[in-house]
Scaffold this motif. Sequence first.
Motif, PDB file in Angstrom:
ATOM      1  N   ASN A  93      -6.920  -0.901   1.169  1.00 42.29           N
ATOM      2  CA  ASN A  93      -5.583  -0.979   0.604  1.00 42.29           C
ATOM      3  C   ASN A  93      -5.558  -1.853  -0.639  1.00 42.29           C
ATOM      4  O   ASN A  93      -6.416  -2.725  -0.827  1.00 42.29           O
ATOM      5  CB  ASN A  93      -4.616  -1.603   1.619  1.00 42.29           C
ATOM      6  N   PRO A 126       0.796  -1.236   0.000  1.00 46.67           N
ATOM      7  CA  PRO A 126       0.000   0.000   0.000  1.00 46.67           C
ATOM      8  C   PRO A 126       0.826   1.282   0.000  1.00 46.67           C
ATOM      9  O   PRO A 126       0.299   2.357  -0.300  1.00 46.67           O
ATOM     10  CB  PRO A 126      -0.836  -0.123   1.270  1.00 46.67           C
ATOM     11  N   ILE A 128      -2.300   0.060   6.586  1.00 47.47           N
ATOM     12  CA  ILE A 128      -3.244   1.076   6.130  1.00 47.47           C
ATOM     13  C   ILE A 128      -2.944   2.455   6.717  1.00 47.47           C
ATOM     14  O   ILE A 128      -3.217   3.476   6.093  1.00 47.47           O
ATOM     15  CB  ILE A 128      -4.693   0.643   6.446  1.00 47.47           C
TER      16      ILE A 128
END
Length: 339
Positions: A313, A214, A266
Amino acid sequence: MSYKAEYIWIDGTEPTAKLRSKTKILADGAELPIWGFDGSSTNQAEGHASDRVLQPVFSCPDPIRGGANILVLCEVLNIDMTPHESNTRALLRPVAEKFAAHEPVFGIEQEYTFFDGARPLGFPVGGFPAAQGGYYCGVGADEIFGREIVEKHLDHCLAAGLEISGINAEVMPGQWEFQVGPVGPLEVSDQLWIARWLLYRTAEEFNVSATLNPKPVKGDWNGAGAHTNFSTRAMREDYRAIIAACEALGEGSKPLDHVKNYGAGIDERLTGLHETAPWNEFSYGVSDRGASVRIPWQVEKDGKGYIEDRRPNANVDPYVVTRLIVDTCCTGLEKDGLV
């Protein structure tokens, strides 16, 4: 005569599961049998009792091998035929069935980043390229990297019969996106996993790796998400249901309940910068890419449509994100009498 069936499954690696696969040779006309594997090598068993079961749940043509060969997505079961604890698809099934009358539909935008060794494709050795901006939906060898892989992956997905709806270059060099949907929660999740497998397998042929990290590059660079577009029949007919779904996602502990299951790392991506909302705040708004949930401008104009949850994500498990959104939104719509 015989054909090749590539059995594909999601392993038990934490915090982000990996895809695994192996080939079974079957006689023409033979139905897909259950199969087994060594769970101790996939973080799904201890060595003293390592047998695990592969239960076919979705199959499609194998566009890489061609001919009569197929790809077979499987659920992982224990030897007593109960779902393995890593089997998140088994948790989605009853939720999808419970709210089937709502006719939930998803479109997931899968972002990913190509890497050439330890650096993103397009990054110069030992340095950085020009600042992001011109790469998004760009054209030209100075701004676009990996298009040959992307086009081949798209062709493979189409040949496999997947509901691929588009591709585009993303904000960072070597970063791309494909979209799956709109289809139901189980269908979009199954097909996204197959599309991911095809992405990795296609990139192999170019000696390039694809990652769902991510935040593949620290600093002033966009992360990689899996923006999740969602609607129900009521949302496709009534703007009140659009607002009710947004309110349900923001109610009580729901924002954090969702975010903690929207993919590892995240907090590195949802910072409030780079077209994200902070991970620990919830908001929604029309045409707002800095909100947790965006209502597209045409949805407000038309008075019906869908919403985009921008928080998941790139490495999110689609079985988890679709289950959470269906459960939360459909429960909220029922509570408000919008079914």
